[in-house]
Design a protein around this motif. Structure first.
Motif, PDB file in Angstrom:
ATOM      1  N   PHE A   1      14.276  -1.251  -6.583  1.00  0.00           N
ATOM      2  CA  PHE A   1      12.998  -0.556  -6.435  1.00  0.00           C
ATOM      3  C   PHE A   1      11.851  -1.556  -6.404  1.00  0.00           C
ATOM      4  O   PHE A   1      10.968  -1.486  -5.541  1.00  0.00           O
ATOM      5  N   VAL A   2      11.853  -2.494  -7.337  1.00  0.00           N
ATOM      6  CA  VAL A   2      10.773  -3.479  -7.412  1.00  0.00           C
ATOM      7  C   VAL A   2      10.703  -4.298  -6.127  1.00  0.00           C
ATOM      8  O   VAL A   2       9.618  -4.516  -5.576  1.00  0.00           O
ATOM      9  N   ILE A   3      11.835  -4.724  -5.628  1.00  0.00           N
ATOM     10  CA  ILE A   3      11.859  -5.499  -4.388  1.00  0.00           C
ATOM     11  C   ILE A   3      11.321  -4.675  -3.225  1.00  0.00           C
ATOM     12  O   ILE A   3      10.591  -5.189  -2.376  1.00  0.00           O
TER      13      ILE A   3
ATOM     14  N   ARG B   1       0.573   2.900  -3.578  1.00  0.00           N
ATOM     15  CA  ARG B   1       0.563   1.779  -4.524  1.00  0.00           C
ATOM     16  C   ARG B   1       0.430   2.251  -5.971  1.00  0.00           C
ATOM     17  O   ARG B   1       1.153   1.790  -6.846  1.00  0.00           O
ATOM     18  N   ALA B   2      -0.488   3.170  -6.235  1.00  0.00           N
ATOM     19  CA  ALA B   2      -0.710   3.623  -7.614  1.00  0.00           C
ATOM     20  C   ALA B   2       0.524   4.316  -8.188  1.00  0.00           C
ATOM     21  O   ALA B   2       0.900   4.074  -9.346  1.00  0.00           O
ATOM     22  N   ALA B   3       1.158   5.168  -7.410  1.00  0.00           N
ATOM     23  CA  ALA B   3       2.362   5.864  -7.884  1.00  0.00           C
ATOM     24  C   ALA B   3       3.503   4.882  -8.124  1.00  0.00           C
ATOM     25  O   ALA B   3       4.223   4.983  -9.128  1.00  0.00           O
ATOM     26  N   ASN B   4       3.656   3.923  -7.226  1.00  0.00           N
ATOM     27  CA  ASN B   4       4.717   2.938  -7.404  1.00  0.00           C
ATOM     28  C   ASN B   4       4.438   2.019  -8.592  1.00  0.00           C
ATOM     29  O   ASN B   4       5.371   1.640  -9.310  1.00  0.00           O
ATOM     30  N   ALA B   5       3.190   1.687  -8.815  1.00  0.00           N
ATOM     31  CA  ALA B   5       2.842   0.872  -9.989  1.00  0.00           C
ATOM     32  C   ALA B   5       3.197   1.615 -11.269  1.00  0.00           C
ATOM     33  O   ALA B   5       3.769   1.041 -12.202  1.00  0.00           O
ATOM     34  N   GLN B   6       2.879   2.891 -11.327  1.00  0.00           N
ATOM     35  CA  GLN B   6       3.179   3.690 -12.517  1.00  0.00           C
ATOM     36  C   GLN B   6       4.691   3.798 -12.737  1.00  0.00           C
ATOM     37  O   GLN B   6       5.171   3.643 -13.856  1.00  0.00           O
ATOM     38  N   LYS B   7       5.434   4.035 -11.661  1.00  0.00           N
ATOM     39  CA  LYS B   7       6.895   4.121 -11.790  1.00  0.00           C
ATOM     40  C   LYS B   7       7.465   2.779 -12.240  1.00  0.00           C
ATOM     41  O   LYS B   7       8.343   2.731 -13.106  1.00  0.00           O
ATOM     42  N   MET B   8       6.956   1.708 -11.686  1.00  0.00           N
ATOM     43  CA  MET B   8       7.422   0.381 -12.062  1.00  0.00           C
ATOM     44  C   MET B   8       7.145   0.107 -13.533  1.00  0.00           C
ATOM     45  O   MET B   8       8.002  -0.420 -14.245  1.00  0.00           O
ATOM     46  N   LYS B   9       5.970   0.489 -14.008  1.00  0.00           N
ATOM     47  CA  LYS B   9       5.635   0.321 -15.421  1.00  0.00           C
ATOM     48  C   LYS B   9       6.612   1.096 -16.295  1.00  0.00           C
ATOM     49  O   LYS B   9       7.102   0.577 -17.301  1.00  0.00           O
ATOM     50  N   GLU B  10       6.907   2.322 -15.933  1.00  0.00           N
ATOM     51  CA  GLU B  10       7.841   3.136 -16.713  1.00  0.00           C
ATOM     52  C   GLU B  10       9.236   2.502 -16.750  1.00  0.00           C
ATOM     53  O   GLU B  10       9.876   2.462 -17.802  1.00  0.00           O
TER      54      GLU B  10
ATOM     55  N   ASP C   1       0.826  -1.210   0.000  1.00  0.00           N
ATOM     56  CA  ASP C   1       0.000   0.000   0.000  1.00  0.00           C
ATOM     57  C   ASP C   1       0.860   1.260   0.000  1.00  0.00           C
ATOM     58  O   ASP C   1       0.536   2.243  -0.666  1.00  0.00           O
ATOM     59  N   GLN C   2       1.958   1.231   0.749  1.00  0.00           N
ATOM     60  CA  GLN C   2       2.892   2.356   0.850  1.00  0.00           C
ATOM     61  C   GLN C   2       4.314   1.798   0.822  1.00  0.00           C
ATOM     62  O   GLN C   2       4.602   0.818   1.502  1.00  0.00           O
ATOM     63  N   ALA C   3       5.181   2.417   0.053  1.00  0.00           N
ATOM     64  CA  ALA C   3       6.595   2.038   0.035  1.00  0.00           C
ATOM     65  C   ALA C   3       7.379   3.117  -0.699  1.00  0.00           C
ATOM     66  O   ALA C   3       6.856   3.781  -1.594  1.00  0.00           O
ATOM     67  N   GLU C   4       8.625   3.285  -0.311  1.00  0.00           N
ATOM     68  CA  GLU C   4       9.512   4.241  -0.983  1.00  0.00           C
ATOM     69  C   GLU C   4       8.904   5.647  -1.035  1.00  0.00           C
ATOM     70  O   GLU C   4       9.086   6.381  -2.000  1.00  0.00           O
ATOM     71  N   GLY C   5       8.116   6.005  -0.008  1.00  0.00           N
ATOM     72  CA  GLY C   5       7.535   7.332   0.075  1.00  0.00           C
ATOM     73  C   GLY C   5       6.374   7.591  -0.862  1.00  0.00           C
ATOM     74  O   GLY C   5       6.000   8.744  -1.076  1.00  0.00           O
ATOM     75  N   ALA C   6       5.793   6.538  -1.410  1.00  0.00           N
ATOM     76  CA  ALA C   6       4.683   6.720  -2.357  1.00  0.00           C
ATOM     77  C   ALA C   6       3.612   5.651  -2.126  1.00  0.00           C
ATOM     78  O   ALA C   6       3.867   4.627  -1.481  1.00  0.00           O
TER      79      ALA C   6
END
Length: 100
Positions: A85-87, A19-28, A12-17
């Motif tokens: 980041f993914v981990i 889930r949605a923000a981290n999903a988008q960054k991961m996709k990029e 739900d929260q990780a790396e200061g962001a």
């Protein structure tokens, strides 16, 4: 040909962001790996979409010419660099490789 499918459920929260923000960054980050080695035949990253059933947040569907191409992708510095980041943001991961 080898198919490589990976799914991630994110925290739900990780790396200061969230889930949605981290999903988008991961996709990029993953999208940027689409052509990094010869032998990648298909490379598709998708995010769970509202209103459609999904138990995971991010999926990678990819096809490689052979095992050597998949190994080259796995070992490429650009792919290796996104792993921390993914981990950090993942809660769970499922992967399946199979030949057709």
């Amino acid at each position: 040909m080898l198919k490589h499918i990976v799914m991630w459920k994110l925290k739900d929260q990780a790396e200061g962001a969230d889930r949605a923000a981290n999903a988008q960054k991961m996709k990029e980050l993953l999208d940027a790996c689409a052509g990094i080695v010869p032998g990648i035949l298909k490379f598709e990253v998708a995010l769970a979409q509202p209103g459609l059933e999904a138990t995971y947040d991010v999926v990678l569907y990819s096809e490689f010419a052979d095992r050597a191409a998949l190994d080259a992708y796995q070992d490429h510095p650009q792919h290796v660099a996104l792993k921390p980041f993914v981990i950090a943001v993942r809660e769970a991961r499922q992967c399946m490789d199979y030949e057709i």
